[in-house]
Design a protein around this motif. Structure first.
Motif, PDB file in Angstrom:
ATOM      1  N   LEU A  29      -1.948  -7.168  -5.211  1.00 29.06           N
ATOM      2  CA  LEU A  29      -1.727  -8.282  -4.304  1.00 29.06           C
ATOM      3  C   LEU A  29      -2.804  -9.163  -4.071  1.00 29.06           C
ATOM      4  O   LEU A  29      -2.993 -10.008  -3.324  1.00 29.06           O
ATOM      5  CB  LEU A  29      -1.559  -7.477  -3.087  1.00 29.06           C
ATOM      6  N   LEU A  55      -0.834  -2.282   4.651  1.00 29.79           N
ATOM      7  CA  LEU A  55      -1.718  -1.367   4.552  1.00 29.79           C
ATOM      8  C   LEU A  55      -2.553  -1.408   3.376  1.00 29.79           C
ATOM      9  O   LEU A  55      -3.545  -0.502   3.250  1.00 29.79           O
ATOM     10  CB  LEU A  55      -1.054   0.072   4.485  1.00 29.79           C
ATOM     11  N   ALA A  56      -2.303  -1.889   2.237  1.00 29.07           N
ATOM     12  CA  ALA A  56      -3.026  -2.093   1.249  1.00 29.07           C
ATOM     13  C   ALA A  56      -4.274  -2.607   1.520  1.00 29.07           C
ATOM     14  O   ALA A  56      -4.635  -3.432   2.191  1.00 29.07           O
ATOM     15  CB  ALA A  56      -2.396  -2.900   0.200  1.00 29.07           C
ATOM     16  N   TYR A  74      -6.975   2.018  13.491  1.00 25.62           N
ATOM     17  CA  TYR A  74      -6.543   3.381  13.217  1.00 25.62           C
ATOM     18  C   TYR A  74      -7.761   3.915  13.173  1.00 25.62           C
ATOM     19  O   TYR A  74      -8.934   3.745  12.948  1.00 25.62           O
ATOM     20  CB  TYR A  74      -6.128   3.708  11.838  1.00 25.62           C
ATOM     21  N   SER A  81      -2.807  -2.874   9.673  1.00 26.21           N
ATOM     22  CA  SER A  81      -3.920  -1.594   9.841  1.00 26.21           C
ATOM     23  C   SER A  81      -5.412  -1.929   9.729  1.00 26.21           C
ATOM     24  O   SER A  81      -5.801  -2.112   8.811  1.00 26.21           O
ATOM     25  CB  SER A  81      -3.576  -0.552   8.954  1.00 26.21           C
ATOM     26  N   GLY A  96       0.819  -1.124   0.073  1.00 27.50           N
ATOM     27  CA  GLY A  96      -0.141   0.164   0.093  1.00 27.50           C
ATOM     28  C   GLY A  96       0.917   1.316   0.009  1.00 27.50           C
ATOM     29  O   GLY A  96       0.514   2.118   0.433  1.00 27.50           O
ATOM     30  N   TYR A 124     -16.906  -2.671   5.452  1.00 25.62           N
ATOM     31  CA  TYR A 124     -15.548  -2.419   5.577  1.00 25.62           C
ATOM     32  C   TYR A 124     -15.177  -2.851   6.979  1.00 25.62           C
ATOM     33  O   TYR A 124     -14.258  -3.341   7.218  1.00 25.62           O
ATOM     34  CB  TYR A 124     -15.371  -1.082   5.211  1.00 25.62           C
TER      35      TYR A 124
HETATM   36  P1  NAD Z   1      -5.093   4.535   0.752  1.00 25.81           P
HETATM   37  O1  NAD Z   1      -6.260   4.191  -0.052  1.00 25.81           O
HETATM   38  O2  NAD Z   1      -4.517   5.914   0.466  1.00 25.81           O
HETATM   39  O3  NAD Z   1      -4.048   3.427   0.555  1.00 25.81           O
HETATM   40  C1  NAD Z   1      -4.392   2.197   0.497  1.00 25.81           C
HETATM   41  C2  NAD Z   1      -3.366   1.865  -0.687  1.00 25.81           C
HETATM   42  O4  NAD Z   1      -3.590   0.223  -1.166  1.00 25.81           O
HETATM   43  C3  NAD Z   1      -3.781   2.550  -2.145  1.00 25.81           C
HETATM   44  O5  NAD Z   1      -2.645   3.080  -2.676  1.00 25.81           O
HETATM   45  C4  NAD Z   1      -4.292   1.222  -3.094  1.00 25.81           C
HETATM   46  O6  NAD Z   1      -3.791   1.267  -4.389  1.00 25.81           O
HETATM   47  C5  NAD Z   1      -3.483   0.102  -2.296  1.00 25.81           C
HETATM   48  N1  NAD Z   1      -4.297  -1.165  -3.130  1.00 25.81           N
HETATM   49  C6  NAD Z   1      -5.604  -1.272  -2.996  1.00 25.81           C
HETATM   50  N2  NAD Z   1      -5.893  -2.449  -3.318  1.00 25.81           N
HETATM   51  C7  NAD Z   1      -4.746  -2.879  -3.835  1.00 25.81           C
HETATM   52  C8  NAD Z   1      -4.108  -4.409  -4.387  1.00 25.81           C
HETATM   53  N3  NAD Z   1      -5.086  -5.254  -4.811  1.00 25.81           N
HETATM   54  N4  NAD Z   1      -2.849  -4.594  -4.495  1.00 25.81           N
HETATM   55  C9  NAD Z   1      -2.023  -3.580  -4.139  1.00 25.81           C
HETATM   56  N5  NAD Z   1      -2.520  -2.402  -3.704  1.00 25.81           N
HETATM   57  C10 NAD Z   1      -3.516  -2.193  -3.462  1.00 25.81           C
HETATM   58  O7  NAD Z   1      -5.684   4.495   2.270  1.00 25.81           O
HETATM   59  P2  NAD Z   1      -4.834   4.827   3.523  1.00 25.81           P
HETATM   60  O8  NAD Z   1      -5.503   5.820   4.221  1.00 25.81           O
HETATM   61  O9  NAD Z   1      -3.405   4.967   3.339  1.00 25.81           O
HETATM   62  O10 NAD Z   1      -5.058   3.690   4.543  1.00 25.81           O
HETATM   63  C11 NAD Z   1      -4.045   2.541   4.680  1.00 25.81           C
HETATM   64  C12 NAD Z   1      -4.670   1.667   5.579  1.00 25.81           C
HETATM   65  O11 NAD Z   1      -4.908   2.086   6.827  1.00 25.81           O
HETATM   66  C13 NAD Z   1      -5.507   0.903   5.001  1.00 25.81           C
HETATM   67  O12 NAD Z   1      -5.659  -0.636   5.187  1.00 25.81           O
HETATM   68  C14 NAD Z   1      -6.885   1.515   5.767  1.00 25.81           C
HETATM   69  O13 NAD Z   1      -8.013   0.537   5.730  1.00 25.81           O
HETATM   70  C15 NAD Z   1      -6.425   1.738   7.123  1.00 25.81           C
HETATM   71  N6  NAD Z   1      -6.969   2.786   7.841  1.00 25.81           N
HETATM   72  C16 NAD Z   1      -7.037   4.086   7.288  1.00 25.81           C
HETATM   73  C17 NAD Z   1      -7.676   5.163   7.976  1.00 25.81           C
HETATM   74  C18 NAD Z   1      -7.479   6.478   7.670  1.00 25.81           C
HETATM   75  O14 NAD Z   1      -8.177   7.239   8.192  1.00 25.81           O
HETATM   76  N7  NAD Z   1      -6.834   6.842   6.394  1.00 25.81           N
HETATM   77  C19 NAD Z   1      -8.372   4.520   9.237  1.00 25.81           C
HETATM   78  C20 NAD Z   1      -8.424   3.368   9.663  1.00 25.81           C
HETATM   79  C21 NAD Z   1      -7.654   2.442   8.853  1.00 25.81           C
END
Ligand code: NAD
Length: 322
Positions: free
Chosen positions: A51, A71-72, A176, A116, A8, A149
């Motif tokens: 992935l 994190l993906a 998070y 995450s 990610g 989700y």
């Molecule tokens: P984001 O969407 O910016 O990053 C996630 C990344 O995963 C993206 O760049 C996406 O292209 C990649 N991805 C998705 N499917 C994929 C695949 N099949 N193969 C490879 N890559 C893939 O999100 P973020 O805000 O950076 O969040 C990161 C993690 O933290 C996630 O797991 C999210 O659920 C978790 N999270 C985030 C928050 C928040 O507020 N940002 C809150 C709770 C949990």
């Protein structure tokens, strides 16, 4: 030299994490479906691929890494995860990523893995009172997340814990709570509330009215990305497995969030409340467990993080308009 894998890495938190690990002296491999949209990656090796494909996943997990951050996920803000329209994709895509990544890591005998999860896995019935939400880690069951989700996150955090129990992996799980900051999605439908409000206010003139989903009285807390990464790396390097909250305890209404951004922008902004996906009535991080286990919890104010985020979103808005 220590090595790290960031799955990610083309996303918001993953992009910041790569920078941090590079500053700490790691050799870093980043993996994502896409390159980072807003910054040049600092990863030593950045592999674009899916992935959900187990052969691709095995090809990028071709060695032991000292630290792995998974994190993906298929994710977005309320407009993406609460409408119901993307539920099948969200569950299938994220669960498949986690199943593939864990299997490949186990086969390579990788031990230190961070996952995450999200505060969205907490039961809806504990988040009906905007003034008193309960998000203590042990309040997770009986499970009743308000979105698919959240259900996928709950499944996957359990999956990581089983690999710890049965295969001796040292997996860590954090939940998070609304992470925000520069270089994150700010437009296009997957953005979350802080970025969306920064964009609307950056595009508005003083005295304008902006649309907001719901009555704005729902409460949330928001954590700046640098503090999220401080908590993440501290957890990774501790003996504590989790699940543990990584979030801010500075709870505000969404109306207050808008007021702070408007104040930073120096604009008078009126609010027009319209129907839309809003999620639970109240949510706040509970930081007692992280304080107890890591001797640390986030301390930066919401305003300080919003100042940096607004400045970045405003720049994007101006660049797009030019
Ligand atoms: P984001 O969407 O910016 O990053 C996630 C990344 O995963 C993206 O760049 C996406 O292209 C990649 N991805 C998705 N499917 C994929 C695949 N099949 N193969 C490879 N890559 C893939 O999100 P973020 O805000 O950076 O969040 C990161 C993690 O933290 C996630 O797991 C999210 O659920 C978790 N999270 C985030 C928050 C928040 O507020 N940002 C809150 C709770 C949990």
């Amino acid at each position: 030299m220590k090595t790290a894998l960031v799955c990610g890495a083309g996303g918001f938190i993953g992009g910041h994490l790569v920078k941090r690990l590079k500053r700490e002296g790691f050799w870093v491999r980043g993996v994502d479906l896409k390159a980072h949209e807003y910054a040049e990656t600092e990863a030593d090796d950045f592999v674009v691929g899916d992935l959900r494909d187990q052969y691709f996943t095995r090809s990028v997990i071709d060695r032991r890494f000292d630290e792995v951050y998974q994190l993906a996920a298929d994710m977005g803000g309320a407009g993406y995860i609460f409408t119901g329209e993307n539920d099948a994709d969200i569950m299938h895509n994220s669960a498949t990523i986690n199943l593939n990544v864990l299997d490949a890591l186990h086969k390579r005998n990788v031990k230190n893995v961070f996952y995450s999860s999200s505060a969205c896995m907490y039961p809806a019935y504990n988040q009906e009172d905007p003034d008193n939400p309960n998000c203590a880690e042990d309040s997770a069951y009986p499970a009743a997340p308000d979105s698919e989700y959240g259900w996928e996150k709950l499944f996957s955090e359990r999956l990581y814990l089983t690999y710890g129990r049965n295969y001796g992996m040292k997996n860590r799980v954090a939940r998070y709570h609304n992470i925000f900051g520069p270089e994150g999605t700010w437009t296009g439908g997957k953005e979350k509330a802080p970025a969306a409000m920064c964009r609307k206010i950056a595009q508005a003139k003083s005295g304008d009215t902006i649309d907001m989903w719901g009555d704005g009285l729902q409460t949330r807390s928001f954590l700046f990305v640098d503090e999220c990464l401080e908590g993440t790396t501290r957890l990774m390097r501790s003996d504590f497995t989790g699940p543990v909250n990584i979030g801010s305890e500075e709870m505000v209404t969404i109306n207050q969030l808008v007021d702070v951004v408007a104040d930073i922008a120096g604009k008078t902004i009126h609010k027009n409340h319209i129907p839309g996906p809003v999620g639970v009535r109240g949510r706040n991080s509970d930081n007692r467990l992280i304080e107890e286990k890591l001797g640390w919890s986030p301390s930066q104010t919401l305003r300080a993080g919003l100042e940096r985020t607004y400045a970045w979103v405003e720049q994007q808005v101006m660049r797009n308009a030019a």
